[in-house]
Design a protein around this motif. Structure first.
Motif, short mmCIF file in Angstrom:
data_model
loop_
_atom_site.label_atom_id
_atom_site.label_comp_id
_atom_site.label_asym_id
_atom_site.label_seq_id
_atom_site.Cartn_x
_atom_site.Cartn_y
_atom_site.Cartn_z
N THR A 3 -3.22 -0.62 2.15
CA THR A 3 -2.74 0.58 1.99
C THR A 3 -1.90 1.29 2.77
O THR A 3 -1.12 2.08 2.57
CB THR A 3 -4.04 1.66 1.87
OG1 THR A 3 -4.71 1.65 3.18
CG2 THR A 3 -5.00 1.25 0.75
N GLN B 53 0.70 -0.27 3.71
CA GLN B 53 2.12 -0.49 3.06
C GLN B 53 2.56 0.53 2.24
O GLN B 53 3.78 0.44 1.93
CB GLN B 53 1.97 -1.93 2.54
CG GLN B 53 1.43 -3.11 3.51
CD GLN B 53 1.42 -4.33 2.68
OE1 GLN B 53 2.02 -4.69 1.84
NE2 GLN B 53 0.05 -4.95 3.10
N ALA B 54 1.75 1.50 1.75
CA ALA B 54 2.03 2.58 0.79
C ALA B 54 2.41 3.79 1.45
O ALA B 54 1.57 4.97 1.40
CB ALA B 54 0.89 2.84 -0.07
N PRO C 217 0.08 6.80 4.97
CA PRO C 217 -0.40 5.95 3.93
C PRO C 217 -0.99 6.75 2.85
O PRO C 217 -1.96 7.37 3.09
CB PRO C 217 -1.07 5.02 4.62
CG PRO C 217 -1.86 5.88 5.78
CD PRO C 217 -0.85 6.77 6.22
N VAL D 179 -3.40 2.89 -4.15
CA VAL D 179 -3.48 1.63 -4.32
C VAL D 179 -4.65 0.93 -5.17
O VAL D 179 -4.30 0.11 -6.01
CB VAL D 179 -3.57 1.18 -3.03
CG1 VAL D 179 -3.59 -0.48 -2.85
CG2 VAL D 179 -2.19 1.85 -2.42
N LEU E 74 1.22 -5.82 -1.14
CA LEU E 74 1.63 -4.70 -2.13
C LEU E 74 2.87 -4.65 -2.62
O LEU E 74 4.02 -4.77 -1.76
CB LEU E 74 1.36 -3.08 -1.38
CG LEU E 74 1.71 -1.76 -2.46
CD1 LEU E 74 0.68 -1.67 -3.37
CD2 LEU E 74 1.58 -0.58 -1.57
N ASP E 75 3.11 -4.60 -3.83
CA ASP E 75 4.77 -4.55 -4.32
C ASP E 75 4.94 -2.88 -4.06
O ASP E 75 4.77 -2.22 -4.98
CB ASP E 75 4.67 -4.96 -5.58
CG ASP E 75 6.21 -4.72 -6.20
OD1 ASP E 75 7.11 -4.31 -5.56
OD2 ASP E 75 6.53 -5.62 -7.33
N GLN E 76 5.69 -2.67 -2.85
CA GLN E 76 5.95 -1.06 -2.88
C GLN E 76 6.89 -0.42 -3.83
O GLN E 76 6.40 0.51 -4.24
CB GLN E 76 6.59 -1.11 -1.39
CG GLN E 76 5.36 -1.41 -0.24
CD GLN E 76 6.19 -1.20 1.13
OE1 GLN E 76 6.73 -0.47 1.40
NE2 GLN E 76 5.89 -2.40 1.94
N GLN E 77 7.71 -1.10 -4.19
CA GLN E 77 8.58 -0.60 -5.27
C GLN E 77 7.98 -0.30 -6.61
O GLN E 77 8.15 0.90 -7.26
CB GLN E 77 9.94 -1.55 -5.53
CG GLN E 77 10.91 -1.09 -6.49
CD GLN E 77 11.76 0.32 -5.75
OE1 GLN E 77 12.00 0.30 -4.73
NE2 GLN E 77 11.71 1.31 -6.63
N TRP F 107 5.66 2.72 -5.97
CA TRP F 107 5.93 3.93 -6.15
C TRP F 107 6.52 4.51 -7.59
O TRP F 107 6.53 5.64 -7.86
CB TRP F 107 6.98 4.20 -4.90
CG TRP F 107 6.12 4.40 -3.58
CD1 TRP F 107 6.38 3.50 -2.58
CD2 TRP F 107 5.20 5.22 -3.35
NE1 TRP F 107 5.62 4.07 -1.61
CE2 TRP F 107 4.95 5.14 -1.96
CE3 TRP F 107 4.98 6.57 -3.91
CZ2 TRP F 107 3.84 5.84 -1.17
CZ3 TRP F 107 3.89 7.38 -3.30
CH2 TRP F 107 3.38 6.87 -2.10
#
Length: 309
Positions: free
Chosen positions: A191, A193-194, A236, A241, A292-295, A298
């Motif tokens: 998390t 990473q978010a 974060p 997530v 995490l695939d951040q793109q 989001w």
């Protein structure tokens, strides 16, 4: 196939955003929101859940109040992070439009699960879920999976080795992990990473709706406490997530590992002991989030808020 989902939470800024994602994303069908004490007292968390659904224009999802205290410990709230209301930032006047269910969280969980299988996403202490597993094992067998925002493979955020949702009620977490129900842990290691960067905030502001502006205010308040307490340049957004993992497992990468919850350590109560390297020889009993695939995350989160108008 749309996934039936129950969200057990303690809103909380990040829980609020998790509710919005669960309401709006077409991959899941939010059947109920149940509340538990954690980020604030349970009555404040319940009021916040009702406010969030009211802002989203959703009246068909029941909100039911759950456990006011952990299974075996005094309650510790996170008012230093989430403020006196648990959802500080925008000022809300009057009662929310969404009512409080006349039934307890326990009763709502039982009733929903009796109708068929559902995934439980828990973004607070696991008190409600543990009580369900203890008291209603036959009904609990209809839980397809428990996906929890809690714990960490690394450091904590309320104690050196304990994340807040685990620390509030480690005995409940222990019950849930030992239950044998499929369990996924989305901890701080993923998390964190978010991050709500300035670019992310700008995406919400560009939506231009009243709801999006409230979301930006929530995250701005959350950013201020994270900056003061932890030195984060951007906060974060933990809880969505776990919802994102259910919506699209590819967004949150997991590994199989053995997980145990520390309940007795003098300095380590609430630690989530994850054996990523097989040191103990104990078989895997959980999926543990590691990436995490951040793109994609989001895109889902911003898209959900935009869809709610």
């Amino acid at each position: 196939m749309v996934i039936p989902l129950i969200l057990d939470c303690d809103p909380g800024h990040d829980d609020a955003m998790a509710i919005l994602l669960a309401v709006a994303d077409p991959a899941v069908d939010l059947l109920a929101v149940t509340t538990v004490a954690g980020n604030q007292t349970v009555d404040k968390c319940t009021l916040n859940a009702r406010r969030v659904l009211s802002l989203a224009g959703v009246s068909s999802v029941p909100v039911a109040q759950g456990a006011a205290v952990p299974l075996a410990r005094p309650l510790r709230i996170a008012d230093d992070v989430h403020g006196g209301t648990g959802l500080d930032g925008p000022v809300f006047a009057g009662e929310p439009a969404v009512p409080l269910s006349a039934y307890s969280a326990h009763d709502v969980l039982v009733d929903v699960l009796r109708t068929g299988p559902a995934t439980v996403v828990a973004t607070g202490a696991l008190t409600n879920v543990a009580r369900l597993l203890i008291d209603e094992p036959d009904v609990a067998s209809n839980i397809t999976e428990i996906v929890w925002m809690g714990g960490s493979t690394e450091r904590g955020n309320i104690a050196p080795l304990a994340e807040a949702n685990a620390y509030v009620d480690p005995e409940a977490a222990d019950v849930v992990v030992r239950s044998g129900v499929p369990f996924t842990m989305c901890g701080l290691n993923v998390t964190h990473q978010a991050l709500v960067t300035e670019e992310v905030l700008a995406r919400f502001e560009r939506i231009g709706t009243p709801l999006a502006r409230v979301c930006a205010e929530w995250m701005t308040f959350f950013a201020s406490t994270y900056r003061e307490l932890f030195g984060f340049a951007a906060p974060p957004l933990h809880d969505p997530v776990a919802v994102a993992r259910v919506i699209d497992p590819a967004v949150v990468g997991c590994v199989d590992a053995n997980l145990v919850i520390e309940t007795r350590g003098e300095w380590t109560a609430g630690a989530t002991v994850v054996d990523l390297d097989g040191y103990t020889g104990r078989p895997p009993n959980a999926k543990v989030a590691v990436s995490l695939d951040q793109q994609a995350f989001w895109d889902r989160m911003v898209g959900a808020v935009a869809a709610l108008g």
